[in-house]
Design a protein around this motif. Sequence first.
Motif, short mmCIF file in Angstrom:
data_model
loop_
_atom_site.label_atom_id
_atom_site.label_comp_id
_atom_site.label_asym_id
_atom_site.label_seq_id
_atom_site.Cartn_x
_atom_site.Cartn_y
_atom_site.Cartn_z
N ASP A 272 3.98 16.24 11.02
CA ASP A 272 3.36 15.52 9.91
C ASP A 272 2.97 14.10 10.34
OD1 ASP A 272 3.72 17.72 8.31
OD2 ASP A 272 5.50 16.93 7.29
N ALA A 273 3.82 13.46 11.13
CA ALA A 273 3.53 12.09 11.56
C ALA A 273 2.32 12.04 12.49
CB ALA A 273 4.76 11.50 12.25
N ASP B 181 -0.20 13.99 12.31
CA ASP B 181 -1.35 14.11 11.40
C ASP B 181 -1.63 12.78 10.69
OD1 ASP B 181 -1.61 16.78 12.10
OD2 ASP B 181 -0.42 17.49 10.39
N ARG B 182 -0.57 12.06 10.34
CA ARG B 182 -0.76 10.78 9.65
C ARG B 182 -1.47 9.77 10.55
NH1 ARG B 182 4.65 11.20 8.02
NH2 ARG B 182 5.25 9.28 9.10
N LYS C 189 -5.16 10.31 10.44
CA LYS C 189 -5.77 9.78 9.22
C LYS C 189 -5.87 8.25 9.27
CE LYS C 189 -4.08 13.61 6.38
NZ LYS C 189 -3.14 14.03 5.29
N GLU C 190 -4.84 7.60 9.79
CA GLU C 190 -4.86 6.14 9.89
C GLU C 190 -6.03 5.67 10.77
OE1 GLU C 190 -3.13 3.72 8.57
OE2 GLU C 190 -1.28 4.59 7.78
#
Length: 539
Positions: free
Chosen positions: A461-462, A464-465, A468-469
């Motif tokens: 998940d991180a 993927d984050r 996005k950032e």
Amino acid sequence: MPTHEVFNQVPPIVPFDYSDNPALLAALHREGAGWAEAEVRELGVLAGSPEVQDWGRLANAYPPVLHTHDRYGNRIDEVEFHPYWHRLMEVAVGHGLHGTPWLDERPGAHTARAAKFYTWGIADAGHMCPISMTYAVVPALRHNRELSARFEPLLGSRSYDFGLREPSSKTGLIAGMSMTEKQGGSDVRANTTTATPQSDGTHRIVGHKWFTSAPMSDMFLTLAQAPGGLSCFLLPRVLPDGTRNALRLQRLKDKLGNKSNASSEIEYEDATGWLVGPEGAGVKTIIEMVNMTRLDCVIGSATGMRVAAVHAAHHARHRKAFGANLIDQPAMRNVLADLVIESEAATMAMMRLAGATDRAAQDPAEAALRRIALAITKYWVCKRAPAHAAEALECLGGNGYVEESGMPRLFRESPLMSIWEGSGNVAALDALRAMARQPESVEAYFDEVSRARGGNPHLDDAIDRIGKELTDLGDIEFRARRVVELMALVLQGAQLVRHGHAAIADAFCASRLGGDWGIAFGTLPAGVDTTAILERAHL
């Protein structure tokens, strides 16, 4: 009971073997330098010996003293060190912690050096500064083939030859760097020092440098404004004809920590310098040097974290409170485990960076990864060190607040690595700049962390984050620290998931990446295997 009977006090941790570190030794082999394990272990035993621990203590208790003039009024510009400073330097140089890896053709030479630097650094942090600068100067000096051919073998020599003599006449050299000025600091392009060309090919250097560490080095790289722009120069303390170069020591800095190391202000009064790299390309010339010292900043912070975690755990194993050993108290177990997790994550990242340094010359992907990973890891690991040191000190209570424990010295040292070679904002913004100018570094980063996909859902998940950032560039500089912090945590998490102890990897990902964590250390989630984690800090 006699009132002066001493009980419930913790036995000395000395002697101990600082190389007894499973994360370090596993990474040493994984990154291709297993051949150096015997020397790493030798340094670990030596660094943790009572004798060497005293060397470090006394070198800090009696810091260097500047003598600008002799008794007759002659200018001498000499710094006097405690004798144990020189013993520390002899060991560091003798084990090749300075420029030696650049001359060592064995695979993993830089990784081996990183492990030795980490292991020996427990003895004293201050003397590691000139050792680090000598290591970092070599790749920058290669921009001048003549100077490199003359001095590189001496910068990599395992002979510590202290004293004021012409460099070519010595058996070994130590080098420093002198870049920042009063008005500029990290903004080296604001330098006002001037370099005027001479008919013999040298330059006359005039100006003032605000921070020059280890002023007793044999030579320095410095930045000055030449006719063609900001340029890099080599200035020896003694010129080829045996006369002293005009490097005037104005004063030594009264620093928070790093007391054993002399940091000075220097005045160049028509000093003689030799151009290194093209005129006007000073920043480009020193960038490799900056990268090498940033690596050592990460190593230094990881060293401090390991020392702090081990000392805190040792204290807790032997100190009783409220009817049980501290280490058996649930709240303390949470704190100690959290400290060990932070330490091990830093060690894993440090060794991965060292491995990338070994492979960068032949592997463009490793070179690209090193470029971005050095910046983000330098920012985060060095930023975590002071909080980590403070929490470890608190584990010892009042005993940790007194000098005899060694924890105050560790605490005072902890902020330095975050300041040296670019403080937090500089490192974070440099990471953004690397991503913008070298998009291949972003690709290399995601290739690296994605190798751990599927190993932990919080890590997935991180990752993927981060994607996005990085797609939202509107206020990216305002979010610089947030973005770089997450990238550093994901890089650490990926190393732990792929290569680390399962209990530490799970706890790291749940807390640092999954958000099941508070703000202070000691806020790990329930269910963490503290027994397995704390065994990692049991010497």
